[in-house]
Write a protein that holds these residues in place. Structure first.
Motif, short mmCIF file in Angstrom:
data_model
loop_
_atom_site.label_atom_id
_atom_site.label_comp_id
_atom_site.label_asym_id
_atom_site.label_seq_id
_atom_site.Cartn_x
_atom_site.Cartn_y
_atom_site.Cartn_z
N PRO A 89 0.84 -1.19 0.00
CA PRO A 89 0.00 0.00 0.00
C PRO A 89 0.88 1.25 0.00
CG PRO A 89 -0.59 -1.50 1.79
CD PRO A 89 0.72 -1.97 1.24
N VAL A 90 0.42 2.27 -0.70
CA VAL A 90 1.19 3.51 -0.82
C VAL A 90 0.37 4.67 -0.30
CG1 VAL A 90 2.29 5.12 -2.41
CG2 VAL A 90 2.48 2.65 -2.82
N ILE A 91 0.95 5.43 0.61
CA ILE A 91 0.38 6.68 1.10
C ILE A 91 1.28 7.80 0.60
CG2 ILE A 91 -0.19 8.04 3.16
CD1 ILE A 91 -0.46 5.32 4.64
N THR A 92 0.70 8.87 0.10
CA THR A 92 1.52 9.97 -0.38
C THR A 92 1.19 11.26 0.36
OG1 THR A 92 0.03 10.75 -2.14
CG2 THR A 92 1.54 8.96 -2.70
N GLY A 109 -3.15 -0.47 -8.07
CA GLY A 109 -3.05 -0.93 -6.69
C GLY A 109 -3.59 0.11 -5.73
N PHE A 110 -3.15 0.02 -4.47
CA PHE A 110 -3.66 0.90 -3.42
C PHE A 110 -2.76 2.12 -3.29
CE2 PHE A 110 -4.16 2.68 0.73
CZ PHE A 110 -5.51 2.54 1.03
N ILE A 111 -3.33 3.29 -3.53
CA ILE A 111 -2.62 4.55 -3.33
C ILE A 111 -3.61 5.56 -2.77
CG2 ILE A 111 -2.99 5.23 -5.75
CD1 ILE A 111 -0.35 6.83 -5.55
N THR A 112 -3.20 6.27 -1.73
CA THR A 112 -4.04 7.29 -1.15
C THR A 112 -3.20 8.48 -0.71
OG1 THR A 112 -5.71 7.80 0.55
CG2 THR A 112 -3.94 6.31 1.20
N GLU A 113 -3.74 9.66 -0.85
CA GLU A 113 -3.14 10.85 -0.27
C GLU A 113 -3.44 10.83 1.22
OE1 GLU A 113 -1.11 14.70 -1.00
OE2 GLU A 113 -1.20 12.70 -1.90
N ALA A 114 -2.56 11.46 1.98
CA ALA A 114 -2.72 11.49 3.44
C ALA A 114 -3.42 12.77 3.89
CB ALA A 114 -1.35 11.39 4.11
N GLU A 115 -4.01 12.69 5.06
CA GLU A 115 -4.42 13.92 5.74
C GLU A 115 -3.16 14.73 6.05
OE1 GLU A 115 -7.62 14.31 8.76
OE2 GLU A 115 -7.67 12.12 8.62
N GLY A 116 -3.37 16.02 6.21
CA GLY A 116 -2.25 16.89 6.57
C GLY A 116 -2.15 18.05 5.62
N ASN A 267 -10.08 24.92 10.65
CA ASN A 267 -9.20 26.09 10.68
C ASN A 267 -7.72 25.75 10.83
OD1 ASN A 267 -9.16 25.27 13.32
ND2 ASN A 267 -9.81 27.21 14.21
N TYR A 268 -7.31 24.57 10.40
CA TYR A 268 -5.90 24.19 10.44
C TYR A 268 -5.65 23.08 9.43
CZ TYR A 268 -7.55 20.03 12.86
OH TYR A 268 -8.21 18.87 13.17
N HIS A 269 -4.41 22.93 9.04
CA HIS A 269 -3.91 21.69 8.44
C HIS A 269 -2.47 21.56 8.92
CE1 HIS A 269 -2.19 24.49 5.51
NE2 HIS A 269 -1.40 23.52 5.10
N LEU A 270 -2.15 20.41 9.48
CA LEU A 270 -0.89 20.26 10.22
C LEU A 270 0.09 19.31 9.55
CD1 LEU A 270 -2.29 20.28 13.87
CD2 LEU A 270 -1.42 22.20 12.52
N CYS A 271 -0.05 19.16 8.25
CA CYS A 271 0.92 18.45 7.41
C CYS A 271 1.35 17.12 8.03
CB CYS A 271 2.11 19.37 7.13
SG CYS A 271 1.62 20.87 6.23
N HIS A 272 2.65 16.95 8.32
CA HIS A 272 3.13 15.62 8.70
C HIS A 272 2.54 15.13 10.01
CE1 HIS A 272 5.93 18.35 10.80
NE2 HIS A 272 5.98 17.40 11.72
N LEU A 273 2.07 16.03 10.87
CA LEU A 273 1.50 15.60 12.14
C LEU A 273 0.22 14.80 11.96
CD1 LEU A 273 2.01 18.78 14.37
CD2 LEU A 273 3.48 16.76 14.18
N GLU A 274 -0.44 14.98 10.82
CA GLU A 274 -1.70 14.29 10.57
C GLU A 274 -1.55 13.01 9.75
OE1 GLU A 274 -5.30 16.75 10.08
OE2 GLU A 274 -3.90 18.36 9.54
N VAL A 275 -0.38 12.79 9.19
CA VAL A 275 -0.20 11.62 8.32
C VAL A 275 -0.42 10.32 9.07
CG1 VAL A 275 1.42 10.39 6.82
CG2 VAL A 275 1.37 12.89 6.79
N VAL A 276 -0.05 10.30 10.34
CA VAL A 276 -0.22 9.07 11.13
C VAL A 276 -1.68 8.62 11.13
CG1 VAL A 276 -0.13 8.14 13.48
CG2 VAL A 276 1.81 9.40 12.57
N LYS A 277 -2.62 9.56 11.10
CA LYS A 277 -4.04 9.18 11.05
C LYS A 277 -4.33 8.35 9.81
CE LYS A 277 -5.57 13.46 11.52
NZ LYS A 277 -6.58 14.56 11.59
N THR A 278 -3.73 8.74 8.69
CA THR A 278 -3.98 7.99 7.44
C THR A 278 -3.28 6.64 7.46
OG1 THR A 278 -4.16 10.10 6.28
CG2 THR A 278 -3.95 8.13 4.93
N ILE A 279 -2.09 6.58 8.04
CA ILE A 279 -1.41 5.29 8.17
C ILE A 279 -2.29 4.33 8.98
CG2 ILE A 279 0.60 4.10 9.10
CD1 ILE A 279 2.22 6.65 8.61
N LYS A 280 -2.86 4.81 10.07
CA LYS A 280 -3.72 3.95 10.89
C LYS A 280 -4.99 3.57 10.13
CE LYS A 280 -1.99 5.42 15.38
NZ LYS A 280 -2.29 5.93 16.73
#
Length: 385
Positions: A89-92, A109-116, A267-280
């Motif tokens: 699986p690929v997260i970008t 295959g599986f590819i998704t953009e991440a939150e953040g 009212n925010y987007h926190l880039c790499h801090l939110e990627v973990v949510k998508t990994i989970k």
């Protein structure tokens, strides 16, 4: 016994390094490899030196899933291709790649953009508001400033001040980045755009401008992706939507206004801090958050910032002082070159400032990224060998 997911990161820039810190803290994840093109001898200050590698094969074999955040369309496409061949699986966190070659991979295959970043945040907000019964009309991105043709001196100043690469700073400033982000959202969510290049209104009141954009969506009879230039607004995203008229009084009581259009702001987007949510999310098998879809309708064309001349080389279109990107309908711009493919491209004929660069105008080096685009949007082009 707790299942540990082996995570690999492609990229050691601001996003990749920040994400590495966050993964290292997770009890159910292990940061096994970080892929970089830099010399390992020059990376003694990297926080996790033992996981660094220049070897793509070693990287792929060490991971259960990968997060691609190199910021490079051509290189990232090669890495994801190898991950797909290994059924990973690929997260970008790479909207530039998604709008250029993401559809090629979505078919494989599986590819998704991440939150953040804003596209992933808009996709997550979309899921939330739809579950509450709203019908989205506008997917809005908020920019604090916009200058279509900034000078090199200006961009060098802000690049140094913010510690962000010069090309990234330029693409943020000239609107290329936000045009790419909104094209990705349009393709992934099944929305459209009101006009090529987007309307991009200036605004201080998001509720008022959201209602105006919702009226535009009604005219084109489709939800639209847009951005607003709002220096006083927070650096987040919003959706303007309709709701069941029977809920009007309740929504008024909930301070959502009189309707019929309601703006929901994150009212925010926190880039790499939110990627973990998508990994989970991926680990739990909850599916794609957002990708470019298998059959995109929106792309990002390259628009000349100044007169360009035969023989002139474009080292990298995104973030250059030669071109900027605009979201366009593919059906009306079939021959445009996606700005993400303009890497080591040589012009074959003059291009006037403000014109769209087409495949007939440039020689492009052969690459998987070019071939991937041509598989999704076929046409005859000349590739340099």
């Amino acid at each position: 016994m707790r299942q540990i997911t082996r995570v690999g990161i492609a990229g050691t820039g601001l996003i990749g390094k920040g994400l590495a810190y966050e993964i290292e803290k997770q009890a159910d994840m292990e940061l096994t490899k970080v892929l970089t093109r830099r010399s390992l001898r020059t990376m003694q200050d990297y926080p996790f030196p033992d996981v660094l590698t220049n070897d793509v094969k070693e990287f792929i074999e060490s991971c259960d899933l990968i997060v691609e955040c190199s910021g490079d369309v051509i290189y990232g496409t090669e890495v994801i291709d190898k991950a797909m061949r290994a059924s990973l699986p690929v997260i970008t966190m790479n909207a530039e790649l998604q709008v250029t070659t993401g559809s090629y991979f979505a078919r494989r295959g599986f590819i998704t953009e991440a939150e953040g970043d804003q596209p992933g945040c808009l996709a997550a907000l979309h899921e939330n508001v739809v579950n509450m019964g709203f019908k989205p009309l506008v997917y809005g991105n908020i920019k604090g400033f916009l200058k279509l043709d900034p000078t090199p001196d200006e961009m060098k100043y802000w690049s140094n001040r913010n510690g962000v690469r010069l090309d990234m700073t330029t693409s943020f400033t000239d609107g290329t980045k936000v045009q790419i982000e909104q094209a990705l959202v349009a393709n992934g969510i099944g929305a459209g755009i009101a006009v090529d290049g987007l309307l991009a209104p200036a605004a201080d009141n998001l509720h008022e401008i959201g209602a105006e954009l919702a009226a535009e969506a009604k005219k084109v009879k489709k939800a639209i992706c847009e951005f607003v230039v709002a220096p006083k607004a927070p650096p987040g995203v919003f959706i303007t939507a309709e709701h069941d008229p029977r809920q009007k009084d309740t929504l008024r009581y909930y301070k959502m206004g009189e309707g019929p259009y309601y703006t929901i702001l994150q009212n925010y987007h926190l880039c790499h801090l939110e990627v973990v949510k998508t990994i989970k999310r991926v680990i739990k098998g909850e599916g794609v958050l957002l990708n470019n879809g298998e059959n995109p309708t929106i792309s990002v064309a390259a628009i000349a910032k100044r007169d360009l001349h035969p023989g002139e080389k474009i080292d990298k279109g995104i973030g250059s002082f030669q071109v900027r990107g605009e979201a366009v309908n593919i059906s009306m711009n079939a021959n445009h070159v996606p700005i993400g493919l303009l890497v080591n491209a040589v012009l074959k004929q003059p291009i006037a400032a403000g014109h769209v660069i087409t495949f007939a105008d440039v020689e492009l080096p052969d690459s998987l990224a070019v071939r991937a685009w041509l598989e999704v949007v076929p046409q005859d082009i000349m590739l340099s060998k």
